[in-house]
Design a protein around this motif. Structure first.
Motif, PDB file in Angstrom:
ATOM      1  N   PRO A 151       0.757  -1.261   0.119  1.00 58.19           N
ATOM      2  CA  PRO A 151       0.028   0.004  -0.017  1.00 58.19           C
ATOM      3  C   PRO A 151       0.928   1.286  -0.240  1.00 58.19           C
ATOM      4  O   PRO A 151       2.040   1.520   0.744  1.00 58.19           O
ATOM      5  CB  PRO A 151      -0.838  -0.312   1.118  1.00 58.19           C
ATOM      6  N   LYS A 152       0.364   2.201  -0.613  1.00 60.66           N
ATOM      7  CA  LYS A 152       1.048   3.519  -0.678  1.00 60.66           C
ATOM      8  C   LYS A 152       1.149   4.424   0.662  1.00 60.66           C
ATOM      9  O   LYS A 152       0.052   4.191   1.468  1.00 60.66           O
ATOM     10  CB  LYS A 152       0.699   4.310  -1.849  1.00 60.66           C
ATOM     11  N   LYS A 153       2.219   4.970   1.001  1.00 63.03           N
ATOM     12  CA  LYS A 153       2.081   5.757   2.016  1.00 63.03           C
ATOM     13  C   LYS A 153       2.135   7.231   1.372  1.00 63.03           C
ATOM     14  O   LYS A 153       3.145   7.561   1.073  1.00 63.03           O
ATOM     15  CB  LYS A 153       3.395   5.300   2.959  1.00 63.03           C
ATOM     16  N   LEU A 154       1.409   8.053   1.976  1.00 65.41           N
ATOM     17  CA  LEU A 154       1.258   9.363   1.475  1.00 65.41           C
ATOM     18  C   LEU A 154       1.748  10.284   2.267  1.00 65.41           C
ATOM     19  O   LEU A 154       1.441  10.213   3.664  1.00 65.41           O
ATOM     20  CB  LEU A 154      -0.113   9.558   0.867  1.00 65.41           C
ATOM     21  N   ARG A 155       2.230  11.245   1.961  1.00 66.11           N
ATOM     22  CA  ARG A 155       2.595  12.489   2.830  1.00 66.11           C
ATOM     23  C   ARG A 155       2.374  13.951   1.944  1.00 66.11           C
ATOM     24  O   ARG A 155       2.641  13.985   0.776  1.00 66.11           O
ATOM     25  CB  ARG A 155       4.182  12.583   3.192  1.00 66.11           C
ATOM     26  N   THR A 156       1.828  14.855   2.675  1.00 65.90           N
ATOM     27  CA  THR A 156       1.518  16.168   1.730  1.00 65.90           C
ATOM     28  C   THR A 156       2.703  16.992   1.994  1.00 65.90           C
ATOM     29  O   THR A 156       3.034  17.423   2.887  1.00 65.90           O
ATOM     30  CB  THR A 156       0.382  16.850   2.796  1.00 65.90           C
ATOM     31  N   LEU A 157       2.894  17.539   0.890  1.00 68.30           N
ATOM     32  CA  LEU A 157       3.928  18.477   0.764  1.00 68.30           C
ATOM     33  C   LEU A 157       3.336  19.909   0.178  1.00 68.30           C
ATOM     34  O   LEU A 157       2.487  19.973  -0.632  1.00 68.30           O
ATOM     35  CB  LEU A 157       5.067  18.077  -0.333  1.00 68.30           C
ATOM     36  N   ILE A 158       4.188  21.061   0.161  1.00 65.62           N
ATOM     37  CA  ILE A 158       3.692  22.461  -0.273  1.00 65.62           C
ATOM     38  C   ILE A 158       4.764  22.949  -0.756  1.00 65.62           C
ATOM     39  O   ILE A 158       5.853  22.881  -0.122  1.00 65.62           O
ATOM     40  CB  ILE A 158       3.189  23.249   1.050  1.00 65.62           C
ATOM     41  N   SER A 159       4.487  23.846  -2.009  1.00 60.98           N
ATOM     42  CA  SER A 159       5.402  24.521  -2.497  1.00 60.98           C
ATOM     43  C   SER A 159       5.067  26.125  -2.637  1.00 60.98           C
ATOM     44  O   SER A 159       3.828  26.088  -2.661  1.00 60.98           O
ATOM     45  CB  SER A 159       5.710  24.083  -3.982  1.00 60.98           C
ATOM     46  N   ARG A 160       6.023  26.869  -2.113  1.00 58.70           N
ATOM     47  CA  ARG A 160       5.513  28.358  -2.207  1.00 58.70           C
ATOM     48  C   ARG A 160       6.108  29.110  -3.120  1.00 58.70           C
ATOM     49  O   ARG A 160       5.947  30.307  -3.430  1.00 58.70           O
ATOM     50  CB  ARG A 160       5.764  28.882  -0.730  1.00 58.70           C
ATOM     51  N   ASN A 161       6.920  28.275  -4.174  1.00 59.53           N
ATOM     52  CA  ASN A 161       7.440  28.838  -5.393  1.00 59.53           C
ATOM     53  C   ASN A 161       7.025  28.341  -6.706  1.00 59.53           C
ATOM     54  O   ASN A 161       8.125  28.169  -7.458  1.00 59.53           O
ATOM     55  CB  ASN A 161       8.790  29.556  -5.014  1.00 59.53           C
ATOM     56  N   ASP A 162       5.829  27.804  -6.859  1.00 59.00           N
ATOM     57  CA  ASP A 162       5.621  27.114  -8.101  1.00 59.00           C
ATOM     58  C   ASP A 162       6.433  26.035  -8.471  1.00 59.00           C
ATOM     59  O   ASP A 162       6.652  25.713  -9.552  1.00 59.00           O
ATOM     60  CB  ASP A 162       5.628  28.465  -9.162  1.00 59.00           C
ATOM     61  N   GLY A 163       6.700  25.351  -7.381  1.00 60.79           N
ATOM     62  CA  GLY A 163       7.054  23.857  -7.492  1.00 60.79           C
ATOM     63  C   GLY A 163       8.685  23.807  -7.450  1.00 60.79           C
ATOM     64  O   GLY A 163       9.177  22.818  -7.878  1.00 60.79           O
ATOM     65  N   ALA A 164       9.370  24.639  -7.202  1.00 59.94           N
ATOM     66  CA  ALA A 164      10.880  24.779  -7.320  1.00 59.94           C
ATOM     67  C   ALA A 164      11.445  24.229  -6.121  1.00 59.94           C
ATOM     68  O   ALA A 164      12.418  23.740  -6.031  1.00 59.94           O
ATOM     69  CB  ALA A 164      11.537  26.236  -7.312  1.00 59.94           C
ATOM     70  N   LEU A 165      10.579  24.456  -4.971  1.00 58.26           N
ATOM     71  CA  LEU A 165      11.278  23.923  -3.638  1.00 58.26           C
ATOM     72  C   LEU A 165       9.869  23.334  -2.806  1.00 58.26           C
ATOM     73  O   LEU A 165       8.793  23.850  -2.788  1.00 58.26           O
ATOM     74  CB  LEU A 165      11.594  24.818  -2.815  1.00 58.26           C
ATOM     75  N   TRP A 166       9.964  21.868  -2.275  1.00 58.40           N
ATOM     76  CA  TRP A 166       8.825  21.456  -1.578  1.00 58.40           C
ATOM     77  C   TRP A 166       9.229  21.025  -0.099  1.00 58.40           C
ATOM     78  O   TRP A 166      10.437  20.639   0.220  1.00 58.40           O
ATOM     79  CB  TRP A 166       8.360  20.003  -2.389  1.00 58.40           C
ATOM     80  N   THR A 167       8.367  21.132   0.769  1.00 58.89           N
ATOM     81  CA  THR A 167       8.492  20.944   2.352  1.00 58.89           C
ATOM     82  C   THR A 167       7.167  20.301   2.800  1.00 58.89           C
ATOM     83  O   THR A 167       6.128  20.565   2.097  1.00 58.89           O
ATOM     84  CB  THR A 167       8.702  22.266   2.948  1.00 58.89           C
ATOM     85  N   ALA A 168       7.386  19.697   3.868  1.00 58.42           N
ATOM     86  CA  ALA A 168       6.138  19.195   4.431  1.00 58.42           C
ATOM     87  C   ALA A 168       5.373  20.349   5.066  1.00 58.42           C
ATOM     88  O   ALA A 168       5.908  21.079   5.809  1.00 58.42           O
ATOM     89  CB  ALA A 168       6.654  17.969   5.539  1.00 58.42           C
ATOM     90  N   LEU A 169       4.029  19.832   5.390  1.00 58.92           N
ATOM     91  CA  LEU A 169       3.343  20.853   6.043  1.00 58.92           C
ATOM     92  C   LEU A 169       3.656  20.838   7.711  1.00 58.92           C
ATOM     93  O   LEU A 169       3.733  19.740   8.237  1.00 58.92           O
ATOM     94  CB  LEU A 169       1.596  20.552   5.957  1.00 58.92           C
ATOM     95  N   LYS A 170       3.774  22.069   8.231  1.00 60.95           N
ATOM     96  CA  LYS A 170       4.279  22.219   9.673  1.00 60.95           C
ATOM     97  C   LYS A 170       3.021  21.984  10.470  1.00 60.95           C
ATOM     98  O   LYS A 170       2.099  22.455  10.451  1.00 60.95           O
ATOM     99  CB  LYS A 170       4.772  23.493   9.828  1.00 60.95           C
ATOM    100  N   PRO A 171       3.069  20.651  11.367  1.00 63.26           N
ATOM    101  CA  PRO A 171       1.993  20.572  12.044  1.00 63.26           C
ATOM    102  C   PRO A 171       1.516  21.566  13.181  1.00 63.26           C
ATOM    103  O   PRO A 171       2.502  22.166  13.805  1.00 63.26           O
ATOM    104  CB  PRO A 171       2.168  19.105  12.790  1.00 63.26           C
ATOM    105  N   PRO A 172       0.473  21.524  13.620  1.00 60.85           N
ATOM    106  CA  PRO A 172       0.164  22.434  14.802  1.00 60.85           C
ATOM    107  C   PRO A 172       0.965  21.772  16.094  1.00 60.85           C
ATOM    108  O   PRO A 172       0.936  20.155  16.204  1.00 60.85           O
ATOM    109  CB  PRO A 172      -1.180  22.601  14.961  1.00 60.85           C
ATOM    110  N   SER A 173       1.025  22.511  17.237  1.00 56.70           N
ATOM    111  CA  SER A 173       1.588  22.058  18.574  1.00 56.70           C
ATOM    112  C   SER A 173       0.591  21.521  19.076  1.00 56.70           C
ATOM    113  O   SER A 173       0.865  20.559  20.077  1.00 56.70           O
ATOM    114  CB  SER A 173       2.493  23.146  19.077  1.00 56.70           C
ATOM    115  N   LYS A 174      -0.649  21.860  19.117  1.00 54.60           N
ATOM    116  CA  LYS A 174      -1.960  21.600  20.033  1.00 54.60           C
ATOM    117  C   LYS A 174      -2.931  21.142  19.295  1.00 54.60           C
ATOM    118  O   LYS A 174      -3.151  21.598  17.847  1.00 54.60           O
ATOM    119  CB  LYS A 174      -2.278  22.339  20.964  1.00 54.60           C
ATOM    120  N   ASP A 175      -3.693  20.269  19.559  1.00 58.33           N
ATOM    121  CA  ASP A 175      -5.176  19.771  18.923  1.00 58.33           C
ATOM    122  C   ASP A 175      -6.360  20.837  19.262  1.00 58.33           C
ATOM    123  O   ASP A 175      -6.211  21.764  20.180  1.00 58.33           O
ATOM    124  CB  ASP A 175      -5.447  18.339  19.173  1.00 58.33           C
TER     125      ASP A 175
END
Length: 1468
Positions: free
Chosen positions: A1021-1045
């Protein structure tokens, strides 16, 4: 035809022979009649223009046409001649090239001048200044040939010294005028210029109006006070007004904006029952200094007999009231309308009696009407001659030049027509005259004549106009008796004219003889009336003049007209003298009257009732002053229903326009704040709606609503125009078997309902009414899209139906096109048979010149050997001639915003290849990263192209259930691709976990398969992780999680791999459920979990961000649906996992939430609002527990929460006092994105107000940044390595950058590849120049290159060498002595020099297989599988584009997003 020779004494006019010595006649014969002729004002000088296929000549007469001489300067190259409208001595001859000629002495001498371009033929070539005769604007046409096509655009130039010098004003113009182009326009600066200009696309919906006060700095006015509106189609100066006509995307309705000072623009409002202005269907008529008059094509006008409605504005040009309906007009926009010259308030029009006749064989029946109260609605009456109704030919049938009926001669009016029921043929008409400004008429001469006035009415001249004649007739007693004059030659008269002010007794006739020779005949009547008339105001009996009033009442006493009595001193009928004072117009005098009932008319949105009183029109609402109607039951001071007729000068007397007390219920305003949320349930049959969609509102639409269409499982169509409050079924669709419904994505008001037969239903008013039409064949049976819509022309359709007379279940499909469905089946032209797809190719940004360009994919079948292939064809003449074959074997094609992408099969190796075009004619092959060869069996998806680059998803693992691929990004022309990210998730249908945030530039979210190697090898099965780019796909990072729910507890995940992961596009039940909103800046919602990978949907919670994905907070435990309203100022969520009776809403962007119980519990499966997210109304869709075969819509109206509208201050000096903040998206380490810092307008969350009208989210770019590593990506055939540099892939060659020279002929140099290229979107300046290696001259540009790079010598070289050394020594001394000496030995490395983030995600060339998909992936390999006969197609309107709203995918309804690709026979 009645013969001239049959006139007898029984005719109505007495005819006698005149002495030949009384009239001087001069005749000049030419090889052909002139094309144009005019008098210089206040002079006897006449100019004439002769142009044919071989040459163009200008002739001049200094003596009223008696003698002529050719103007030698043009030397046969004249194309046109124009007199200066504000200087009676100036004119310009336009030549066929860049050379033209000017005169400042009425043509005695001509000076040559040269301009950069030949004259434009698409707009007015010259535009003049009313106060500065030396100021002129010149429009030139620049044409370039590309292959067999000629591409042209206009540029405008200006001169301020009467063409001694000429300078470029603006490129790509459609029209330009001086603000002070009319003498009545008193505001604006001397150099204020206004231009309607194209952007690079040249599409009408992108045109803007720009204003400059110095010929160089331009600003775009904000027509609504906030937004720069596009789609400006026309610009005109009308008396003291300037009018701009706009047509925005999504409508064919025009909006008129009016200004009196260039600064403040106001939209012109028409009555509520008016169908709206349509492009090419309105005419600005001759207006007055106090109002604008417009004729508008009637919405119910028969196309065979066009008619209109006439409207007059108030004194500031903003509110229009109806004057008269069914005015006669023709397709060219000419309207039978004329104001009587020199007398205020008298108007003649022609109306169409049989306007509602459906029979196209019947001709119009025209009737004439006159008004003496400036056209007020209840003042029109028939013209009368001998107590019979008289009907006259007007503008649409005029046979002469100049005004139709009147001149400067006071009260004298002539026209050709007949008495009876309606206007007959022109040759059955006679010449009629009125000497009381149209009040009464009499026959002057039998037969039709052209006519003219001279000597201020002292002499009338008429020439027979039903055939050749050798005589003219004149009268010196206002048409009571007529005399003949011999012309000396028999001609058919074409023109009869005199000086513009009609004060002269000289006339010019232009005619043509039986040999087609032209004749210019001059008539001099000065001896006929030799004596000058004498005026003696004190002794009327001794005077040749009488006091003549423009209007008399029934008792023959002078009557008031427009609030005053107007009179002239006019020559008596029997006075044998010349009343004309040469070149001096008669003067009018006035006596002011008391105001009476007839000086008032119904105000805007009021109509007269049966008693003649002005009452509020049915359905109309009144506007209210600011600050009024704050609570229910309030009253306010509103309009009385009457207004004084614009231009009326009466004083005292009756006053009917004073404001009166009105209730707020009559007002068109936001309901007063009650603090309540209104709820209304509606029950429907069925388990759920089959689909539903909102209609967008165009920016220039006069009527805004919230129209929703919904289709049930029982094939019922329901419509709501108020956001789901009230629903109804269109009566025209009762008992109709509906198989599909289409909304036109380019014309939002148009809806098409398809049946199983040829019949279909069309609504052009957002579903309020439908009309039935016939298509050429029933809809196709191959599940292909039936309709494709033209982006500009609403009536242009492509229909893909089944082949005629086919009875089997495997009918082939045939494409047809029409330009007007109202003409029935015969209006459809067959295009291509055995077709798979046909589309108009004119995207919003594609550089396509022809609006007739159509692309079709046609199936080619062969049987020996058996083979099926698809050809890509195009045509620009509806396939009437042989089409162009672009590709012999394609999988499919996709039309994107900026590109056309085609997937075809390489005949040598069977691999799939992609090609791209931006003009629909030339295709460039797409070049992919190293080792990305694409076998024929897989697919790729075109995801987005609105940032000057194409995003492609490449399938690198196509095992069903385990699909993923690489995300590629193109250069600015869509041809060279580099890897952005590998392992991006997709599903078996071809949908990709990819979404762009459209409220912020460059923000993209994807889901990545983080265990792709194991998935590919072991099918785990695939394991998925969400990534975000803020410069139109030149650099990708994971979403920073909140510290509290949401309960304030910490998350259990604490590893470095811990991040926020969201369920994405491939799991959505409705693709419209996007993360963000197009108008909620920086706001996003998602369902997911905090952890090292994405868990199951049922384990997810609801999260949101308000800063574009930089930080996230958990909103609620569990899975919730969300919707944005009022541009993000209100957000509503509801539980989707279980039955709910409560919604939660926030007014402060999620900082606090309020719960609201709406009623019975529902299992809610969706929440919706308008596509722009600007409404405060929402609809919940759900089913009650145990509700059986029924579902509910719940209308939620949040407008009662507050009636306080937010204040938006565009002026930065006032922004501290408004309700909006300037917000810059946060970035790690810098606020720069794409080389600049951007500010957005966002409502301050703590302010309790509603936004209402659409506020521009983008504010401005505050600065351009210096270029950094983030502004570059690897060039084609290069890849990132561990030191963050881009290295050439072994075995490959660098791209040939010299090709840029041929693509851009203006370039002087090119640069040797460095391995880097700039991001297409970046605007950075200075700093790093990683994309520039050694420069080389472009071919043929060596001299320019040498001049640019010429070295320094002498003192310059000394300064360049010595000064930097001295400066460096000084800086070094300072750093050593002041900064480092005390810290020597303390230099730190390591953290401060950490590895660039690019190293974290090295770009890898992945060996893979690729395929094409389009804008919205609806089904993998739609065309390929269609060929194979195994198509699975999602139902319409359950994909992203079905609401024409969010997301980076295009429109499914026009099949923009058809997945192209696999034709694998084994694929299901």
């Amino acid at each position: 035809m009645r013969l001239l020779g049959l006139l007898t004494a029984a005719a109505s006019a007495l005819v006698t022979l005149a002495s030949a010595s009384d009239v001087k006649v001069y005749n000049k014969e030419f090889a052909r009649p002139p094309n144009f002729l005019f008098y210089f004002e206040d002079s006897p000088v006449v100019m004439s223009l002769f142009v044919d296929a071989t040459k163009g000549e200008v002739w001049r007469s200094p003596d009223n046409g008696a003698t002529w001489e050719i103007v030698k300067s043009p030397d046969g190259k004249a194309m046109d001649i124009l007199e200066h409208p504000h200087d009676p001595k100036r004119a310009i001859i336009l030549g066929e090239g860049k050379t033209h000629w000017k005169t400042s002495d009425r043509g005695e001498t001509w000076d040559e001048f040269v301009v950069p371009l030949p004259m434009s033929t698409a707009q007015n070539t010259l535009s003049f200044h009313a106060e500065k005769p030396d100021y002129v604007l010149y429009a030139g046409r620049d044409c370039k040939r590309e292959a067999i096509f000629e591409i042209c655009e206009d540029h405008t130039y200006y001169t301020i010294d009467w063409f001694k010098t000429v300078n470029l004003l603006k490129k790509r113009t459609r029209s330009c005028i001086f603000a002070k182009g009319r003498k009545n326009f008193v505001y604006g600066e001397e150099k204020t210029v206004m231009c309607v200009a194209d952007d690079e696309s040249k599409f009408h919906e992108h045109r803007v109006l720009e204003v400059s006060n110095n010929f160089k700095d331009w600003t775009a006015p904000k027509f609504d006070g906030i937004n720069v509106l596009k789609g400006v189609n026309g610009l005109a100066a009308v008396e003291k007004f300037i009018v701009a006509a706009l047509r925005s995307k999504g409508t064919d309705e025009m909006a008129l904006y009016v200004t009196e000072d260039v600064l403040v623009w106001t939209r012109a409002e028409f009555p509520h029952d008016h169908g709206g202005l349509k492009e090419g269907a309105y005419t600005i008529l001759e207006s007055t200094p106090y109002s604008i008059q417009v004729d508008v094509l009637s919405a119910d006008s028969n196309p065979y007999r066009p008619s209109g409605s006439m409207f007059t504005s108030n004194s500031n040009g903003t509110y229009f009231t109806r004057n008269i309906d069914h005015t006669n007009r023709i397709e060219e926009g000419l309207v039978d309308f004329e104001k009587i010259e020199g007398i205020e308030g008298i108007v003649l029009v022609n109306i169409v009696k049989n306007w509602d006749t459906k029979d196209p064989r019947k001709k119009k029946q025209i009737m004439s009407r006159i008004s003496f109260d400036d056209g007020r609605a209840d003042t029109w009456q028939p013209l009368k001659a001998d107590d019979k109704d008289l009907h006259l030919y007007s503008v649409t049938g005029f046979r002469n030049m100049g005004r139709v009926y009147s001149s400067k001669a006071p009260g004298l009016v002539m026209g050709v027509g007949n008495t009876g029921d309606h206007l007959e043929e022109y040759t059955d008409g006679d010449l009629y005259i009125s000497d009381d400004a149209g009040l009464t008429w009499r026959k002057a001469i039998s037969e039709a004549h052209i006519y003219e006035f001279g000597g201020s009415g002292s002499l009338l001249l008429a020439v027979y106009d039903e055939g050749p004649t050798d005589e003219a007739r004149y009268s010196i007693d206002y048409g009571k008796t007529w005399e003949k004059v011999d012309l000396g030659v028999k001609v058919h008269a074409r023109i009869l004219t005199t000086t513009p002010d009609s004060t002269s007794l000289n006339f010019v006739i232009v005619g043509i003889d039986k040999n087609k020779k032209g004749h210019v005949i001059s008539l001099d009547f000065n001896k006929v009336l030799g004596r000058k008339c004498k005026l003696d105001k004190e002794n009327p009996d001794k005077s040749d003049f009488e006091k003549w009033y423009a209007r008399y009442d029934e008792d023959k006493k002078p009557d008031c007209l427009m609030g005053h009595k107007e009179f002239y001193w006019r020559r008596k009928k029997d006075a044998k003298c010349n009343a004309g004072d040469l070149y001096k117009e008669p003067e009018v005098e006035e006596e002011v009257c008391d105001c009476q009932e007839h000086d008032f008319e119904c105000d805007f949105n009021f109509v007269r009732d049966e008693d003649g009183k002005c009452v509020l029109a049915p359905g109309a609402k009144l506007g209210i002053p600011p600050g009024e109607c704050k609570k229910p039951g309030d009253k306010y001071k509103g309009p009385s229903g009457y207004r004084k007729i614009p231009g009326n000068t009466c004083k005292g007397g009756v006053s009917k326009d004073e404001k009166m007390e009105r209730t707020c219920d009559e007002a068109n305003a936001t309901p007063p704040s009650t603090g309540e949320i209104k709820v209304k349930f509606k029950e429907f049959k069925g388990k759920m709606p089959l689909h539903y969609f909102y209609l967008d509102n165009a920016e220039t639409s006069s009527k805004m609503d919230e129209t929703v269409f919904m289709r049930t499982e029982n094939q019922e169509i329901w419509v709501s125009h108020d956001g789901g409050l009230e629903w109804k079924k269109p009566s025209e669709l009762d008992d109709v078997r509906v198989v599909d419904i289409y909304n036109n994505p380019y014309h939002y008001d148009h809806i098409y309902v398809l049946t199983g037969s040829k019949e279909f239903y069309l609504s052009t008013d957002r579903g309020r009414s439908f009309r039935k039409y016939n298509a050429p064949s029933p809809p196709n049976r191959e599940r292909l899209p039936v309709l494709d819509f033209h982006p500009k022309n609403a009536g242009w359709l492509i229909w893909i139906g089944q082949e005629p007379d086919c009875k089997s279940s495997k009918c082939r499909s045939v494409a047809y096109a029409t330009r007007d469905v109202s003409f029935g089946e015969k209006a459809w032209d067959p295009l291509v048979s055995n077709v798979g797809k046909c589309q108009w190719i004119r995207g919003q940004k594609q550089k396509v010149q022809s609006e007739k360009l159509i692309f079709c994919a046609q199936i080619e079948e062969s049987f020996d050997p058996p083979k099926v292939s698809i050809q890509l064809l195009s045509s620009e003449d509806f396939f009437k001639s042989d089409p162009i074959i672009h590709f012999d074997d394609i999988i499919g094609f996709a039309k994107m915003e900026e590109f056309i992408v085609v997937a075809s099969v390489n005949g040598t190796n069977g691999y799939l290849k992609a090609s791209t075009s931006i003009d629909g004619r030339t295709f460039a092959p797409a070049r992919f990263p190293h080792n990305l060869n694409v076998p024929h069996q897989t697919a790729y998806t075109v995801l987005d192209s609105n940032t000057h680059a194409v995003f492609l998803h490449v399938t690198t693992n196509d095992v069903e259930g385990y699909e993923y691929g690489s995300l590629l990004k193109s250069n600015s022309n869509g041809t060279d691709y580099v890897l952005s990210l590998d392992g991006v998730n997709r599903n078996e249908l071809g949908y990709v976990d990819f979404e762009k945030m459209h409220s912020l530039e460059g923000v993209i979210l994807v889901n990545r398969v983080i265990n792709k190697e194991d998935v590919a090898k072991k099918s785990v099965p695939k394991k998925l992780r969400t990534l975000i780019s803020r410069n139109d796909g030149a650099l990708w990072t994971a979403l920073k999680p909140p510290s509290k729910d949401s309960n304030g507890k910490s998350y259990s995940c604490s590893s470095k791999e811990c991040s926020l992961n969201l369920h994405h596009y491939t799991e959505r039940t409705d693709p419209r459920h996007t993360f963000g909103s197009p108008s909620g800046v920086g706001l996003m919602f998602g369902i997911g979990n905090v952890g090292e990978q994405l868990k199951g949907f049922a384990d997810g919670d609801t999260f949101m961000t308000r800063d574009g994905g930089m930080t996230w907070t958990e909103v609620k435990k569990g899975q919730y649906l969300w919707e944005f309203g009022d541009q993000g100022s209100i957000i509503v969520i509801v539980d989707r996992s279980k039955p709910a009776d409560t919604v939660y809403y926030t007014l402060d962007e999620g900082k606090s939430w309020v719960d609201f119980k709406f009623g019975e519990k529902l299992k809610v499966f969706d929440i919706s609002t308008v596509p722009s997210d600007t409404s405060r109304k929402f609809i919940l869709w759900g089913r009650k527990e145990g509700g059986g075969d029924k579902f509910e819509s719940v209308h939620l109206d949040f407008r009662g929460i507050t009636s306080q509208q937010c204040v938006f201050a565009e002026d930065e000096r006032k922004q501290d006092d408004d309700d909006f903040e300037l917000w810059t998206p946060p970035m790690e380490g810098s606020d720069c994105i794409f080389g600049h810092v951007t500010q957005y307008n966002r409502k301050i969350p703590s302010h309790r107000c509603y936004v209402g009208r659409k506020i521009p989210t983008f504010h401005k770019i505050t600065k351009n940044c210096t270029c950094t590593a983030a502004d570059f990506e690897c060039d084609y055939n290069y890849e990132r390595v561990s030191d963050n540099s881009c290295k050439l892939i072994p075995g490959l060659k660098p791209p040939n950058h010299e090709e840029t020279c041929s693509a851009n002929p203006d370039l002087i140099e090119w640069y040797v590849p460095t391995g880097f290229r700039r991001l297409p979107m970046t605007t950075c300046q200075g700093g790093l120049e990683w994309d520039k290696g050694e420069s080389r001259p472009c071919p043929g540009k060596d001299e320019e290159y040498d001049r640019k790079h010429r070295g320094l010598h002498g003192a310059g070289l000394f300064m360049a060498i010595v000064i930097p050394i001295v400066a460096a020594a000084a800086v070094g001394w300072y750093v050593w002595t002041q900064l480092l000496r005390r810290r020597f030995g303390a230099i730190r490395l390591g953290e401060e020099n950490r590895e660039s983030p690019f190293v974290q995600y090295p770009i890898i060339a992945v060996a893979a297989v690729i395929a094409v998909v389009s804008a919205i992936p609806s089904i993998v390999g739609a065309i390929g599988r269609w060929v194979g006969g195994k198509i699975t197609r999602q139902r319409r309107y359950t994909t992203r584009s079905s609401f024409a709203r969010r997301g980076g995918y295009s429109v499914v309804n026009t099949d923009e997003g058809e997945l192209l690709g696999s034709d694998d026979e084994d694929e299901v």
